[in-house]
Design a protein around this motif. Structure first.
Motif, short mmCIF file in Angstrom:
data_model
loop_
_atom_site.label_atom_id
_atom_site.label_comp_id
_atom_site.label_asym_id
_atom_site.label_seq_id
_atom_site.Cartn_x
_atom_site.Cartn_y
_atom_site.Cartn_z
N ALA A 118 0.83 -1.20 0.00
CA ALA A 118 0.00 0.00 0.00
C ALA A 118 0.86 1.25 0.00
CB ALA A 118 -0.93 -0.01 1.22
N ALA A 119 1.94 1.24 0.79
CA ALA A 119 2.84 2.39 0.85
C ALA A 119 3.51 2.64 -0.49
CB ALA A 119 3.88 2.18 1.95
N GLU A 120 3.87 1.57 -1.17
CA GLU A 120 4.51 1.72 -2.49
C GLU A 120 3.53 2.28 -3.52
OE1 GLU A 120 5.88 -2.19 -3.32
OE2 GLU A 120 7.76 -1.97 -2.19
N ILE A 121 2.30 1.77 -3.50
CA ILE A 121 1.28 2.23 -4.43
C ILE A 121 1.03 3.73 -4.25
CG2 ILE A 121 -1.20 2.12 -4.97
CD1 ILE A 121 -1.04 -0.90 -4.38
N LEU A 122 0.99 4.17 -2.99
CA LEU A 122 0.68 5.56 -2.68
C LEU A 122 1.91 6.44 -2.54
CD1 LEU A 122 -2.14 4.78 -0.11
CD2 LEU A 122 -2.46 5.73 -2.40
N GLN A 123 3.08 5.85 -2.72
CA GLN A 123 4.34 6.58 -2.63
C GLN A 123 4.52 7.29 -1.29
OE1 GLN A 123 4.50 9.09 -6.13
NE2 GLN A 123 4.04 7.39 -7.50
N ILE A 124 4.26 6.53 -0.22
CA ILE A 124 4.44 7.08 1.13
C ILE A 124 5.41 6.23 1.95
CG2 ILE A 124 2.19 8.26 1.24
CD1 ILE A 124 1.10 5.84 2.77
N GLU A 125 6.30 5.48 1.25
CA GLU A 125 7.23 4.60 1.97
C GLU A 125 8.09 5.37 2.96
OE1 GLU A 125 6.96 4.94 -1.47
OE2 GLU A 125 7.95 3.22 -2.41
N LYS A 126 8.48 6.61 2.61
CA LYS A 126 9.36 7.39 3.48
C LYS A 126 8.64 8.04 4.66
CE LYS A 126 12.56 8.41 -0.31
NZ LYS A 126 13.19 9.47 -1.15
N LEU A 127 7.32 7.87 4.70
CA LEU A 127 6.54 8.51 5.76
C LEU A 127 6.10 7.54 6.85
CD1 LEU A 127 4.15 10.63 3.47
CD2 LEU A 127 6.39 11.29 4.38
N LEU A 128 6.46 6.27 6.73
CA LEU A 128 5.88 5.25 7.59
C LEU A 128 6.17 5.45 9.08
CD1 LEU A 128 6.46 2.03 5.42
CD2 LEU A 128 4.31 3.26 5.83
N GLU A 129 7.27 6.12 9.42
CA GLU A 129 7.61 6.31 10.83
C GLU A 129 7.09 7.63 11.39
OE1 GLU A 129 8.76 3.78 12.49
OE2 GLU A 129 8.73 2.72 10.57
N ARG A 130 6.51 8.44 10.53
CA ARG A 130 6.00 9.74 11.00
C ARG A 130 4.65 9.61 11.69
NH1 ARG A 130 7.01 14.28 6.27
NH2 ARG A 130 9.19 13.77 5.80
N LYS A 131 4.34 10.60 12.53
CA LYS A 131 3.00 10.71 13.13
C LYS A 131 2.14 11.60 12.22
CE LYS A 131 3.91 8.48 17.02
NZ LYS A 131 4.21 9.18 18.27
N PRO A 132 0.83 11.47 12.27
CA PRO A 132 -0.04 12.27 11.40
C PRO A 132 0.20 13.77 11.48
CG PRO A 132 -1.30 10.49 12.38
CD PRO A 132 0.07 10.45 13.01
N LYS A 133 0.56 14.31 12.65
CA LYS A 133 0.75 15.75 12.79
C LYS A 133 1.92 16.26 11.93
CE LYS A 133 3.68 15.48 16.95
NZ LYS A 133 3.78 15.86 18.38
N ALA A 134 2.82 15.35 11.53
CA ALA A 134 3.97 15.73 10.71
C ALA A 134 3.68 15.59 9.22
CB ALA A 134 5.18 14.88 11.09
N LEU A 135 2.42 15.33 8.85
CA LEU A 135 2.04 15.12 7.45
C LEU A 135 1.23 16.30 6.93
CD1 LEU A 135 0.83 11.41 7.63
CD2 LEU A 135 3.14 12.22 7.13
N SER A 136 1.32 16.52 5.63
CA SER A 136 0.46 17.51 4.98
C SER A 136 -0.93 16.90 4.79
CB SER A 136 1.03 17.90 3.62
OG SER A 136 0.96 16.79 2.71
N GLY A 137 -1.89 17.74 4.38
CA GLY A 137 -3.24 17.24 4.15
C GLY A 137 -3.29 16.16 3.10
N GLY A 138 -2.54 16.36 2.02
CA GLY A 138 -2.51 15.35 0.96
C GLY A 138 -1.90 14.05 1.42
N GLN A 139 -0.85 14.14 2.25
CA GLN A 139 -0.22 12.92 2.78
C GLN A 139 -1.16 12.19 3.72
OE1 GLN A 139 3.27 14.85 4.36
NE2 GLN A 139 4.53 14.34 2.58
N ARG A 140 -1.90 12.92 4.53
CA ARG A 140 -2.86 12.29 5.44
C ARG A 140 -3.95 11.57 4.65
NH1 ARG A 140 -3.77 17.10 9.97
NH2 ARG A 140 -1.56 17.35 10.50
N GLN A 141 -4.39 12.19 3.56
CA GLN A 141 -5.43 11.54 2.76
C GLN A 141 -4.89 10.28 2.10
OE1 GLN A 141 -8.43 10.59 2.54
NE2 GLN A 141 -9.25 12.66 2.28
N ARG A 142 -3.63 10.30 1.70
CA ARG A 142 -3.02 9.08 1.15
C ARG A 142 -3.00 7.97 2.20
NH1 ARG A 142 1.20 12.44 -0.78
NH2 ARG A 142 0.97 12.96 -2.99
N VAL A 143 -2.69 8.32 3.43
CA VAL A 143 -2.68 7.31 4.50
C VAL A 143 -4.08 6.75 4.71
CG1 VAL A 143 -2.20 6.86 6.94
CG2 VAL A 143 -0.67 8.35 5.63
N ALA A 144 -5.08 7.64 4.68
CA ALA A 144 -6.47 7.18 4.84
C ALA A 144 -6.85 6.21 3.71
CB ALA A 144 -7.42 8.38 4.85
#
Length: 358
Positions: A118-144
């Motif tokens: 899922a992380a590869e599909i959404l290109q969020i592999e580098k964000l896996l250790e971050r907490k939601p507060k450290a993400l932009s709105g678009g990154q949070r929606q990708r996680v959702a």
């Protein structure tokens, strides 16, 4: 394997109030279908009924020909992405993606590859250790969206998922969700009130109004051949112009109408009669100033918007009706001047008093 969705005379009522009125709809396996309509038209309610979050008051919901009315939401094989990201703030992105699988009893060794994919599909592999507060709105929606992907559902449901994003991010996420659909091939149903999202993303658009379907079709079918005034006004941006008009004469191959103080001859027979009050519809982008098949009217320019790639004219006709004209590129038109407008008769629409295309 993509899943088909069939609604048969589906109804929803709250007490004595009916909000969904006997909807029939077939969604083919792998289709990207968009429910669009104004606020309160029933699009989110219909989506929640498919998900099992709202009880179906009448009719039947079939997934791959299997009746789902009484099946629990968790057993329908559906994943839903909401307008709110609803991420767990104390968990990392990885934990947010994995949590649903952990609670479902999956083993750690099975969860890891699902989250990684899922992380590869959404290109969020580098964000896996971050907490939601450290993400932009678009990154949070990708996680959702990633939380939905890890479940490997039969169907994805999206309930206005981009409403909380700014304009630039909405465009980016539209592209990414469309790419996700092509990559996964799942059936996807997407709810929005934004007709631009509907036009750019959908294989098929379902236009809803007051709990009823007004029209179903491919985006350009609805744009070019709206069944009624409601669809014509809802699909397309900027909005279609609607002008008061009257049928003067109906011939075998030509219809004469009176509009904007002029007599206009349309090279087709309308399903109406002389003296009938009608509405003449023409999209702003289908008007021109440089001469066309038919002259519409000389109008007064009230406002000019120079957008770089387009020029918008907001004008008034001789009979005091408002007419918007969209011109390509940068046009030198002065506010307060009079200009003559032309249109291609193939591009115009005529609606009767009930709003039906004639």
């Amino acid at each position: 394997m993509a899943t088909s969705v069939v609604l048969q005379k589906v109804e929803k009522r709250y007490g004595a109030m009916d909000v969904i009125h006997g909807i029939d709809l077939t969604i083919d396996p792998g289709e990207f279908v968009v429910f669009v309509g104004p606020s309160g038209c029933g699009k989110s309610t219909l989506l929640r009924m498919i998900a099992g979050l709202e009880e179906i008051s009448g009719g039947a919901l079939l997934l791959d020909s299997e009746r789902m009315n009484e099946v629990a939401p968790a057993k329908r094989g559906i994943a839903m992405v909401f307008q709110s990201y609803a991420l767990y703030p104390h968990m990392s992105v990885y934990k947010n993606l994995a949590f649903g699988l952990e609670t479902a009893g999956y083993k750690k060794a099975d969860i890891q590859p699902k989250v990684k994919r899922a992380a590869e599909i959404l290109q969020i592999e580098k964000l896996l250790e971050r907490k939601p507060k450290a993400l932009s709105g678009g990154q949070r929606q990708r996680v959702a969206i990633g939380r939905a992907i890890v479940r490997e559902p039969r169907i994805f449901l999206f309930d206005e998922p981009l409403s909380n994003l700014d304009a630039e991010l909405r465009v980016q996420m539209r592209v990414e969700i469309s790419r996700l659909h092509r990559q996964l091939g799942n059936t996807m149903i997407y709810v929005t009130h934004d007709q631009v999202e509907a036009m750019t993303m959908a294989d098929k658009i379902v236009v809803l109004n007051s709990g009823r379907i007004e029209q179903v079709g491919a985006p350009l079918d609805l744009y070019n051949n709206p069944a009624n005034r409601f669809v014509a006004g809802f699909i397309g941006s900027p909005k279609m112009n609607f002008l008061k008009a009257r049928i003067e004469q109906v011939g075998e191959a030509e219809t004469s109408i009176h509009v904007c103080g002029n007599f206009v001859h349309l090279p087709r027979r309308l399903n109406g009669e002389a003296g009938q009050e009608v509405t003449f519809g023409i999209r702003p982008e289908h008007l021109s100033l440089a001469g066309g098949a038919i002259a519409l009217s000389t109008v007064n320019v009230d406002l000019v918007e120079n957008l770089g790639g387009a020029t918008m004219l907001y004008t008034t006709t001789p009979d005091s009706q408002l007419l918007t004209v969209a011109l390509d590129g940068q046009q030198k038109v002065e506010r307060g001047t009079n200009v003559k407008t032309f249109f291609d008769p193939v591009r115009c629409h005529v609606f009767d008093a009930a709003g039906k295309t004639i």
